[in-house]
Structures are given as structure tokens and as C-alpha cells.
Design a protein around this motif. Structure first.
Motif, short mmCIF file in Angstrom:
data_model
loop_
_atom_site.label_atom_id
_atom_site.label_comp_id
_atom_site.label_asym_id
_atom_site.label_seq_id
_atom_site.Cartn_x
_atom_site.Cartn_y
_atom_site.Cartn_z
N ALA A 1 45.56 30.61 45.41
CA ALA A 1 46.48 31.73 45.67
C ALA A 1 47.00 31.69 47.10
CB ALA A 1 45.76 33.06 45.40
N SER A 2 46.29 30.98 47.98
CA SER A 2 46.70 30.92 49.40
C SER A 2 47.75 29.85 49.66
CB SER A 2 45.49 30.63 50.30
OG SER A 2 44.43 31.47 49.99
N ILE A 3 47.92 28.92 48.73
CA ILE A 3 48.78 27.74 48.97
C ILE A 3 50.18 28.14 49.48
CG2 ILE A 3 49.93 25.76 47.87
CD1 ILE A 3 47.32 25.29 46.33
N PRO A 4 50.82 29.15 48.91
CA PRO A 4 52.16 29.49 49.41
C PRO A 4 52.16 29.86 50.89
CG PRO A 4 51.69 30.65 47.35
CD PRO A 4 50.44 29.96 47.75
N ARG A 5 51.02 30.23 51.45
CA ARG A 5 50.97 30.63 52.87
C ARG A 5 50.64 29.47 53.80
NH1 ARG A 5 47.91 34.95 50.56
NH2 ARG A 5 46.00 34.04 51.41
N TRP A 6 50.49 28.25 53.24
CA TRP A 6 50.06 27.10 54.05
C TRP A 6 51.15 26.62 55.01
CZ3 TRP A 6 46.84 23.12 50.69
CH2 TRP A 6 45.66 23.75 50.30
N ALA B 1 41.06 35.75 52.46
CA ALA B 1 40.18 36.56 53.31
C ALA B 1 38.71 36.41 52.93
CB ALA B 1 40.60 38.02 53.22
N LYS B 2 38.43 36.37 51.62
CA LYS B 2 37.01 36.32 51.22
C LYS B 2 36.42 34.94 51.52
CE LYS B 2 36.82 39.97 47.85
NZ LYS B 2 37.61 40.20 46.66
N ASN B 3 37.20 33.88 51.26
CA ASN B 3 36.72 32.53 51.60
C ASN B 3 36.49 32.41 53.10
OD1 ASN B 3 36.59 31.32 49.09
ND2 ASN B 3 38.75 30.68 49.10
N TYR B 4 37.36 33.07 53.86
CA TYR B 4 37.17 33.02 55.31
C TYR B 4 35.86 33.70 55.68
CZ TYR B 4 37.43 33.73 60.26
OH TYR B 4 37.09 33.72 61.59
N GLU B 5 35.65 34.92 55.18
CA GLU B 5 34.46 35.69 55.57
C GLU B 5 33.17 34.97 55.19
OE1 GLU B 5 34.42 38.28 57.47
OE2 GLU B 5 36.59 38.56 57.42
N ARG B 6 33.17 34.36 53.99
CA ARG B 6 31.92 33.79 53.48
C ARG B 6 31.65 32.38 53.99
NH1 ARG B 6 28.71 31.87 49.55
NH2 ARG B 6 30.22 30.35 48.79
N TYR C 1 44.57 33.94 61.41
CA TYR C 1 45.25 32.65 61.23
C TYR C 1 44.62 31.83 60.10
CZ TYR C 1 47.28 28.10 62.27
OH TYR C 1 47.93 26.91 62.16
N TYR C 2 43.29 31.71 60.13
CA TYR C 2 42.66 30.81 59.15
C TYR C 2 42.50 31.45 57.78
CZ TYR C 2 42.01 27.46 62.87
OH TYR C 2 42.25 26.55 63.88
N SER C 3 42.49 32.79 57.72
CA SER C 3 42.43 33.45 56.41
C SER C 3 43.68 33.11 55.59
CB SER C 3 42.34 34.97 56.56
OG SER C 3 41.13 35.32 57.16
N ARG C 4 44.78 32.91 56.28
CA ARG C 4 46.02 32.53 55.57
C ARG C 4 45.82 31.33 54.67
NH1 ARG C 4 51.29 31.86 58.52
NH2 ARG C 4 51.02 29.79 57.67
N PHE C 5 45.05 30.37 55.16
CA PHE C 5 44.93 29.09 54.44
C PHE C 5 43.93 29.13 53.30
CE2 PHE C 5 46.31 28.10 58.76
CZ PHE C 5 47.49 27.44 58.46
N SER D 1 36.05 29.89 46.82
CA SER D 1 36.54 30.34 45.52
C SER D 1 37.87 29.63 45.29
CB SER D 1 36.73 31.87 45.55
OG SER D 1 37.88 32.20 44.78
N LYS D 2 37.93 28.86 44.20
CA LYS D 2 39.14 28.05 43.95
C LYS D 2 40.34 28.95 43.68
CE LYS D 2 36.67 24.31 44.22
NZ LYS D 2 35.48 25.01 44.69
N LEU D 3 40.05 30.04 42.99
CA LEU D 3 41.14 30.96 42.65
C LEU D 3 41.82 31.47 43.92
CD1 LEU D 3 41.91 31.88 39.81
CD2 LEU D 3 40.75 34.04 40.29
#
Ligand SMILES: Cc1cc2nc3c(=O)[nH]c(=O)nc-3n(C[C@H](O)[C@H](O)[C@H](O)COP(=O)(O)OP(=O)(O)OC[C@H]3O[C@@H](n4cnc5c(N)ncnc54)[C@H](O)[C@@H]3O)c2cc1C
Length: 399
Positions: free
Chosen positions: A114-119, A139-144, A132-136, A108-110
Motif C-alpha cells: 500500500a506504500s508503493i505509490p508514496r515511494w 506507519a505500523k511497519n515503521y513502528e514495529r 520520512y521513512y514511514s512513507r516507504f 506486513s506485506k499488505l
């Protein structure tokens, strides 16, 4: 009497045998299966084709493993692998595209933006793979998407792994192919290490107990046979090691017993190339399915055959695995040739794993007992060989 008995004939046991025999020790390796290799398991067909049921890739950063290959005169057997191609499966359907482009298209691009500030900033220490990887990616992109992809690496759900155990940065050897296998598959490395002078291998020899003796250790086989050696090494998954050690090193056994494991059921097969219509790929990763990944032999192309190892979550009956393999690859059961199945137990580290291993090592320090395998520094072949080399050095200094 042997100088050293090693229980377990995977790469952990084989590399320990290699180092011990090279130093002049007489070594006996006991393997419960009919052939050595453990997670290095190459299926070889009568037609001269092979595919891997377990480990498939080595890198020029595997310095300790390369040392073993050199010692076993296997450097001439290094086989280049084609560039890796990663594809995703959604409900058994191969999604268009490959590699990073495909990965990016699934996010999901959105959420990604929204995660960029946590990179920036933040270390892996104390983090799980999921946190760790959900930060980048969110959470939903990580799960899916990212979670299933990362879980394909250790062939089990990697969400709760310590983040720093999944990938390791190691120094590369520039004189060696960046990524490689062996001309007749990676199991060759174990076979050759265990065929070295000074090493005796016994297959179909499952250890069921260990006792102390005045001269060292006695290993009791399931057949009732008793074998004695001055020193002992266990190259087994943690629970199997804990079970054997209860009577001789209870503190070490109790610590090993705390470590988690996962079970993996692999279905492997060769198929005549003209029967398969899925595009070539190194890894086929389902976004959500009964299996973690399909690893193919496409990286070493063959004009007649394609090979597949499908790594299933535990709990499925054989017929269900065959059915799913056929559905996903568009095959009928009669297309599957040279079928091999394998169940292995894998360490499943969680946060705190390294502390448990440190405590265990402190108790091992003065014992003529070695523990090796893929549950110390990490899960890769290189981690096993590094551990075995260090354990042999420790045993050797004990005299
Ligand atoms: C599907 C898969 C893909 C992988 N891909 C890669 C990869 O591409 N690159 C990479 O670097 N790593 C890879 N790995 C990881 C790596 O292959 C393993 O971590 C490593 O081979 C484990 O070696 P080991 O000797 O510690 O354990 P094992 O290979 O599990 O060996 C343990 C041995 O002990 C034997 N045994 C168990 N109990 C007894 C007993 N009571 N008595 C006697 N013998 C016993 C078992 O039969 C087995 O042979 C992969 C792993 C898997 C499962």
C-alpha cells in the motif's frame, strides 16, 4: 601559557588538537575521564583481545578522518571488517535469517504494498526520520521494524531526528578499504592524535568554569586549578558546553542549551567463544526491548573470544542490564569477562537543529572560541573531524 586549551578529549577535541598542533600551536587538552576517547572507547583485555564500547565502523568516505589517520601515521593500522550481518531479536530470541531478507520478512506485506505509490518523489527536508521513512513502509511497519532498526544507528530513539541527519552521502576514497576499524580499536586514533608533538593531554581534569582574562580565557578545573590560554575550544556535548560558557558567551550558551541530549548506558564484555551460542552477527537489534542494539566484535573474528557492547536505554540498574545481557545471549554472569560500563550523553537533534546551529555559528564568528563535536553537521566521527578542521581554520584566521 598555551595558545589553545581544548576541553574534551573525544574525537572532536583530538582532531582539533591535531590541526592546531600541525599548524604550530601549543595545545593543552583537558579530559575529565582517566583516558581520552569519549565515544571512541576500546576495551582492551590482558589476553590481547579488544572490543568497542562506542564507535565501531569507519568508511572510505571519511576523508577528514583519513587525513588525521595519515597525519598520525595510522594508515598501516587499518583493519578490514567482515561484511555486516544484521539480525533481529524478538523478545530476546534471535529470529531466523539476516539482513535485507530478514527485514523484508518482518514487514506486513499488505502495508508495504500500500506504500508503493508514496515511494517516488519527496525530499528529506523538513521531515523527521519517522515521517520520512514511514512513507516507504507504512506507519505500523515503521513502528514495529524499521524504527527500531534506524534507532540502533544513533543508539537512541531516532523517530524525531531530522531525516537528513541520519545518513550522509559523501565522496569515497577508492584507495582505502570501504569500511574499516583500526588494529587495536578506534580509540587508537584519539590516543595518537593527542600524543602528537605540540599537544599536552591532561586526564582526570574536569573543567567546571570558564572566565575571560586580559590574555584570553581561563579554564577553572574542579580541583580549583586555573589554566590560561589565548584561545579556547569546547569539544563537549551541548549542555556541558552551555554550562561552561554562561559567563563568557551568554548568547552562544543560551543557543547550545536549547539542544536536546539523550543518555546512553553501555555494558560491554568479552566471552569465551565456545560459551556463546548466538550466531555471528555485526548488529543484533531488538524489535522492542530495554536496549537499542548489541554491537559485536564478530566483524574482526577471533578464535578464542567474542565481544559485545549492549547499548541500553537509560534508567536500568546495573544488575538488570547484566541480567538482560545474559538472558538474550544465553550466558551466566560468570561468563562475562573484561566487563566495562560506560554512560555517555549524545546530542538528540530535532527539526530546527540546523537553524539553532547556524544562529550559534553567527555569534561565534568573531570570538577566539571554538565549539566542536557531534552536534553540528552530524553525529558521525567524520562530522566531528570536519567541524574541528573548520573551527581550527576559523580560529587561525583570527590571529
Ligand atoms: C555507541 C555508539 C556507537 C557509535 N558508532 C559510530 C560508528 O560506528 N561510526 C561513526 O562514525 N560514529 C559512531 N558514533 C558516533 C561518534 O562516535 C560520536 O559522535 C563521536 O565520537 C563524538 O565525539 P565528540 O568528541 O563530539 O564527543 P565525545 O566523544 O562525547 O567527547 C567528549 C569528551 O568530553 C569529555 N568531557 C565532558 N565534560 C567535560 C568537562 N567538564 N571537562 C573535561 N572533559 C569533559 C568527555 O569525558 C568526553 O571524553 C557512535 C556513537 C556511539 C555512542
Amino acid at each position: 601559557m598555551q595558545d589553545l586549551i581544548i576541553v574534551g578529549g573525544g574525537i572532536g577535541g583530538a582532531s582539533l588538537a591535531f590541526h592546531a598542533a600541525r599548524a604550530g600551536a601549543r595545545v593543552l587538552v583537558l579530559e575529565k575521564d582517566s583516558e581520552p576517547g569519549g565515544c571512541l572507547c576500546t576495551a582492551r583485555t590482558d589476553a590481547g583481545f579488544w572490543y568497542e564500547l562506542g564507535a565501531h565502523t569507519c568508511y572510505n568516505s571519511y576523508g577528514a578522518f583519513l587525513e588525521l589517520l595519515e597525519g598520525c601515521e595510522l594508515m598501516g593500522e587499518l583493519q578490514p571488517r567482515a561484511k555486516p550481518v544484521l539480525r533481529f531479536l524478538d523478545d530476546g530470541r534471535v529470529l531466523p535469517g539476516k539482513n535485507l531478507g530478514l527485514l523484508a520478512s518482518q514487514f506486513s506485506k499488505l502495508e508495504l504494498f500500500a506504500s508503493i505509490p508514496r515511494w517516488f518523489g519527496g525530499s528529506q527536508e523538513g521531515q523527521t526520520v519517522r515521517s520520512y521513512y514511514s512513507r516507504f513502509v507504512g506507519a505500523k511497519n515503521y513502528e514495529r521494524v524499521l524504527g527500531p532498526m534506524l534507532s540502533a544507528v544513533p543508539s537512541q530513539t531516532a523517530d524525531d531526528f531530522p531525516a537528513d541527519m541520519l545518513f550522509k552521502k559523501r565522496e569515497r576514497r577508492k584507495d582505502v578499504l570501504r569500511s574499516f576499524t583500526l588494529k587495536r580499536g578506534l580509540q587508537t586514533a584519539v590516543e595518537r592524535a593527542l600524543a602528537r608533538p605540540g599537544v599536552t593531554l591532561r586526564t582526570n581534569a574536569a573543567a567546571k568554569g570558564v572566565e575571560r582574562s586580559s590574555r584570553g580565557f581561563v579554564v577553572v578545573l574542579e580541583s580549583g586549578e586555573r589554566l590560561e590560554a589565548a584561545k579556547l575550544a569546547l569539544a563537549l556535548p551541548p549542555q556541558a558546553a552551555a554550562k561552561l560558557l554562561g559567563g563568557v558567551a551568554p548568547e552562544v550558551a543560551a543557543l547550545a542549551a536549547q539542544l536536546k541530549e539523550a543518555e546512553l548506558d553501555t555494558l560491554g564484555f568479552a566471552v569465551r567463544a565456545e560459551r556463546v551460542h548466538v550466531p555471528t552477527a555485526t548488529f543484533l537489534i531488538p524489535l522492542k526491548d530495554q536496549f537499542h542494539s548489541i554491537v559485536t566484535r564478530d566483524v574482526v573474528p577471533d578464535p578464542t573470544w567474542r565481544g559485545f557492547a549492549m547499548h541500553f536505554r537509560p534508567g536500568l540498574a546495573r544488575e538488570a542490564r547484566v541480567r538482560r545481557a545474559c538472558e538474550v545471549l544465553g550466558l551466566s554472569p560468570s561468563d562475562l569477562e573484561a566487563v566495562r560500563e560506560r554512560r555517555v550523553r549524545l546530542p538528540s537533534p530535532v527539526l530546527g537543529h540546523a537553524d539553532t546551529v547556524r544562529a550559534l555559528d553567527a555569534r561565534l564568528a568573531k570570538l577566539p572560541l571554538a565549539l566542536t563535536g557531534n552536534w553540528f553537521g552530524g553525529l558521525a566521527i567524520e562530522d566531528c573531524v570536519l567541524r574541528s578542521r573548520a573551527e581550527w581554520q576559523r580560529l587561525a584566521t583570527l590571529g
